[in-house]
Design a protein around this motif. Sequence first.
Motif, PDB file in Angstrom:
ATOM      1  N   LEU A 157       0.973  -1.236  -0.119  1.00 19.34           N
ATOM      2  CA  LEU A 157       0.091   0.030  -0.160  1.00 19.34           C
ATOM      3  C   LEU A 157       1.047   1.348   0.010  1.00 19.34           C
ATOM      4  O   LEU A 157       0.431   2.238  -0.630  1.00 19.34           O
ATOM      5  N   ALA A 158       1.915   1.297   0.704  1.00 16.31           N
ATOM      6  CA  ALA A 158       2.877   2.542   0.853  1.00 16.31           C
ATOM      7  C   ALA A 158       3.515   2.643  -0.528  1.00 16.31           C
ATOM      8  O   ALA A 158       3.519   3.794  -1.147  1.00 16.31           O
ATOM      9  N   LEU A 159       3.865   1.414  -1.160  1.00 19.41           N
ATOM     10  CA  LEU A 159       4.440   1.598  -2.660  1.00 19.41           C
ATOM     11  C   LEU A 159       3.443   2.396  -3.465  1.00 19.41           C
ATOM     12  O   LEU A 159       3.802   3.164  -4.401  1.00 19.41           O
ATOM     13  N   TYR A 160       2.157   1.899  -3.299  1.00 16.07           N
ATOM     14  CA  TYR A 160       1.047   2.506  -4.320  1.00 16.07           C
ATOM     15  C   TYR A 160       0.830   3.632  -4.021  1.00 16.07           C
ATOM     16  O   TYR A 160       0.680   4.884  -5.173  1.00 16.07           O
ATOM     17  N   PHE A 161       0.638   4.282  -2.775  1.00 12.48           N
ATOM     18  CA  PHE A 161       0.304   5.386  -2.568  1.00 12.48           C
ATOM     19  C   PHE A 161       1.659   6.588  -2.978  1.00 12.48           C
ATOM     20  O   PHE A 161       1.058   7.776  -3.310  1.00 12.48           O
ATOM     21  N   LYS A 162       2.549   6.073  -2.897  1.00 13.63           N
ATOM     22  CA  LYS A 162       3.853   6.891  -3.220  1.00 13.63           C
ATOM     23  C   LYS A 162       3.989   6.825  -4.671  1.00 13.63           C
ATOM     24  O   LYS A 162       5.232   7.324  -5.051  1.00 13.63           O
ATOM     25  N   GLY A 163       3.429   6.174  -5.371  1.00 12.34           N
ATOM     26  CA  GLY A 163       3.649   6.122  -6.894  1.00 12.34           C
ATOM     27  C   GLY A 163       4.817   5.257  -7.384  1.00 12.34           C
ATOM     28  O   GLY A 163       5.287   5.139  -8.598  1.00 12.34           O
ATOM     29  N   THR A 194      -0.020 -13.461  -2.370  1.00 12.70           N
ATOM     30  CA  THR A 194      -0.557 -13.051  -3.450  1.00 12.70           C
ATOM     31  C   THR A 194      -1.177 -11.694  -3.070  1.00 12.70           C
ATOM     32  O   THR A 194      -1.643 -11.618  -2.051  1.00 12.70           O
ATOM     33  N   LEU A 195      -1.155 -10.888  -4.219  1.00 11.04           N
ATOM     34  CA  LEU A 195      -1.954  -9.516  -4.144  1.00 11.04           C
ATOM     35  C   LEU A 195      -3.579  -9.665  -3.753  1.00 11.04           C
ATOM     36  O   LEU A 195      -4.013  -8.945  -2.624  1.00 11.04           O
ATOM     37  N   GLU A 196      -4.259 -10.912  -3.900  1.00 10.97           N
ATOM     38  CA  GLU A 196      -5.333 -10.982  -3.852  1.00 10.97           C
ATOM     39  C   GLU A 196      -5.469 -11.463  -2.249  1.00 10.97           C
ATOM     40  O   GLU A 196      -6.544 -10.987  -1.445  1.00 10.97           O
ATOM     41  N   GLU A 197      -4.425 -12.136  -1.781  1.00 11.43           N
ATOM     42  CA  GLU A 197      -4.661 -12.521  -0.083  1.00 11.43           C
ATOM     43  C   GLU A 197      -4.221 -11.215   0.704  1.00 11.43           C
ATOM     44  O   GLU A 197      -4.871 -11.235   1.657  1.00 11.43           O
ATOM     45  N   MET A 198      -3.727 -10.278   0.015  1.00 11.48           N
ATOM     46  CA  MET A 198      -3.397  -9.019   0.642  1.00 11.48           C
ATOM     47  C   MET A 198      -4.686  -8.005   0.738  1.00 11.48           C
ATOM     48  O   MET A 198      -4.706  -7.193   1.468  1.00 11.48           O
ATOM     49  N   ARG A 199      -5.460  -8.176  -0.269  1.00  9.83           N
ATOM     50  CA  ARG A 199      -6.495  -7.252  -0.737  1.00  9.83           C
ATOM     51  C   ARG A 199      -7.398  -6.780   0.785  1.00  9.83           C
ATOM     52  O   ARG A 199      -7.377  -5.511   0.872  1.00  9.83           O
ATOM     53  N   PRO A 200      -8.115  -7.753   1.534  1.00  8.23           N
ATOM     54  CA  PRO A 200      -8.685  -7.390   2.681  1.00  8.23           C
ATOM     55  C   PRO A 200      -7.818  -6.390   3.648  1.00  8.23           C
ATOM     56  O   PRO A 200      -8.175  -5.419   4.249  1.00  8.23           O
ATOM     57  N   CYS A 201      -6.620  -6.505   3.756  1.00  5.26           N
ATOM     58  CA  CYS A 201      -5.555  -6.038   5.024  1.00  5.26           C
ATOM     59  C   CYS A 201      -5.263  -4.736   3.988  1.00  5.26           C
ATOM     60  O   CYS A 201      -5.408  -3.750   4.773  1.00  5.26           O
ATOM     61  N   ILE A 202      -5.013  -4.682   2.830  1.00 10.54           N
ATOM     62  CA  ILE A 202      -4.909  -3.373   2.268  1.00 10.54           C
ATOM     63  C   ILE A 202      -5.942  -2.253   2.233  1.00 10.54           C
ATOM     64  O   ILE A 202      -5.808  -1.265   2.636  1.00 10.54           O
ATOM     65  N   ALA A 203      -7.141  -2.772   1.948  1.00 10.88           N
ATOM     66  CA  ALA A 203      -8.511  -2.264   2.195  1.00 10.88           C
ATOM     67  C   ALA A 203      -8.450  -1.484   3.701  1.00 10.88           C
ATOM     68  O   ALA A 203      -8.928  -0.538   3.905  1.00 10.88           O
ATOM     69  N   CYS A 204      -8.157  -2.425   4.748  1.00 15.63           N
ATOM     70  CA  CYS A 204      -8.617  -2.001   5.785  1.00 15.63           C
ATOM     71  C   CYS A 204      -7.491  -0.951   6.364  1.00 15.63           C
ATOM     72  O   CYS A 204      -7.840  -0.161   7.158  1.00 15.63           O
ATOM     73  N   SER A 214       6.608  13.274   7.131  1.00 16.72           N
ATOM     74  CA  SER A 214       5.437  13.913   7.437  1.00 16.72           C
ATOM     75  C   SER A 214       4.274  13.137   6.670  1.00 16.72           C
ATOM     76  O   SER A 214       3.196  13.699   6.211  1.00 16.72           O
ATOM     77  N   VAL A 215       4.620  11.705   6.614  1.00 18.24           N
ATOM     78  CA  VAL A 215       3.395  10.737   6.045  1.00 18.24           C
ATOM     79  C   VAL A 215       2.222  10.597   6.646  1.00 18.24           C
ATOM     80  O   VAL A 215       1.312  10.324   5.958  1.00 18.24           O
ATOM     81  N   ALA A 216       1.937  11.121   7.983  1.00 12.92           N
ATOM     82  CA  ALA A 216       0.646  11.370   8.254  1.00 12.92           C
ATOM     83  C   ALA A 216      -0.045  12.544   8.104  1.00 12.92           C
ATOM     84  O   ALA A 216      -1.389  12.591   8.703  1.00 12.92           O
ATOM     85  N   ASN A 217       0.682  13.410   7.455  1.00 11.25           N
ATOM     86  CA  ASN A 217      -0.226  14.718   7.098  1.00 11.25           C
ATOM     87  C   ASN A 217      -1.256  14.505   5.713  1.00 11.25           C
ATOM     88  O   ASN A 217      -1.442  15.576   5.212  1.00 11.25           O
ATOM     89  N   SER A 218      -0.985  13.319   5.248  1.00  6.83           N
ATOM     90  CA  SER A 218      -1.786  13.262   3.893  1.00  6.83           C
ATOM     91  C   SER A 218      -3.407  13.648   4.205  1.00  6.83           C
ATOM     92  O   SER A 218      -3.948  13.365   5.175  1.00  6.83           O
ATOM     93  N   THR A 219      -3.700  14.177   3.224  1.00  2.00           N
ATOM     94  CA  THR A 219      -5.308  14.504   3.019  1.00  2.00           C
ATOM     95  C   THR A 219      -5.809  13.853   1.890  1.00  2.00           C
ATOM     96  O   THR A 219      -5.345  13.161   0.955  1.00  2.00           O
ATOM     97  N   GLY A 220      -7.126  13.633   1.799  1.00  2.00           N
ATOM     98  CA  GLY A 220      -8.006  12.947   0.921  1.00  2.00           C
ATOM     99  C   GLY A 220      -8.161  11.470   1.094  1.00  2.00           C
ATOM    100  O   GLY A 220      -7.907  10.889   2.025  1.00  2.00           O
ATOM    101  N   ARG A 221      -8.705  10.904   0.194  1.00  2.00           N
ATOM    102  CA  ARG A 221      -9.172   9.372   0.397  1.00  2.00           C
ATOM    103  C   ARG A 221      -8.554   8.635  -1.070  1.00  2.00           C
ATOM    104  O   ARG A 221      -9.039   8.490  -2.074  1.00  2.00           O
ATOM    105  N   PRO A 222      -7.208   8.239  -0.639  1.00  2.00           N
ATOM    106  CA  PRO A 222      -6.573   7.564  -1.710  1.00  2.00           C
ATOM    107  C   PRO A 222      -7.280   6.327  -2.473  1.00  2.00           C
ATOM    108  O   PRO A 222      -7.981   5.616  -1.785  1.00  2.00           O
ATOM    109  N   ASP A 223      -7.322   6.547  -3.981  1.00  2.00           N
ATOM    110  CA  ASP A 223      -8.271   5.394  -4.755  1.00  2.00           C
ATOM    111  C   ASP A 223      -7.506   3.984  -4.730  1.00  2.00           C
ATOM    112  O   ASP A 223      -6.263   4.219  -4.902  1.00  2.00           O
ATOM    113  N   LEU A 224      -8.024   3.078  -4.484  1.00  2.00           N
ATOM    114  CA  LEU A 224      -7.318   1.988  -4.594  1.00  2.00           C
ATOM    115  C   LEU A 224      -7.817   1.043  -5.897  1.00  2.00           C
ATOM    116  O   LEU A 224      -7.389  -0.075  -5.877  1.00  2.00           O
TER     117      LEU A 224
END
Length: 118
Positions: A40-46, A61-71, A99-109
């Motif tokens: 998720l961090a890699l995805y958020f940071k592009g 697998t990414l599918e196994e990670m999916r529920p954790c990523i969403a939560c 300042s990684v906790a200062n993010s705003t918005g709702r990152p799209d998955l």
Amino acid sequence: LMSISPEARALAQYLAELSLQEHFFLPKMPSLVAAAAMTLALYFKGHNIDRRRVEAITNYTLEEMRPCIACLRDVYIDAPLRNNLHVILRRYQKPERFSVANSTGRPDLAGLFELMAA
């Protein structure tokens, strides 16, 4: 191993710390939560996410990670509103933690979940 930016590493650490305060993650394997946090961090940071490489490195697998990523995404978004997360939030708002906790918005998955379906 994968090359990641210090900012993505700090974000993954922040997500992992947030997970320690969430009941959803209690029955999950720590390695699964760590893999989801890093992905998720890699995805958020592009960062470019190579599905096969992530799966080979993490053994999930990414599918196994999916529920954790969403939560993790939901906890990340809600952290500023939750009293039990304020200490962690303040720690990761500091410049030395990028300042990684200062993010705003709702990152799209959607893009990440499309990669999972591929």
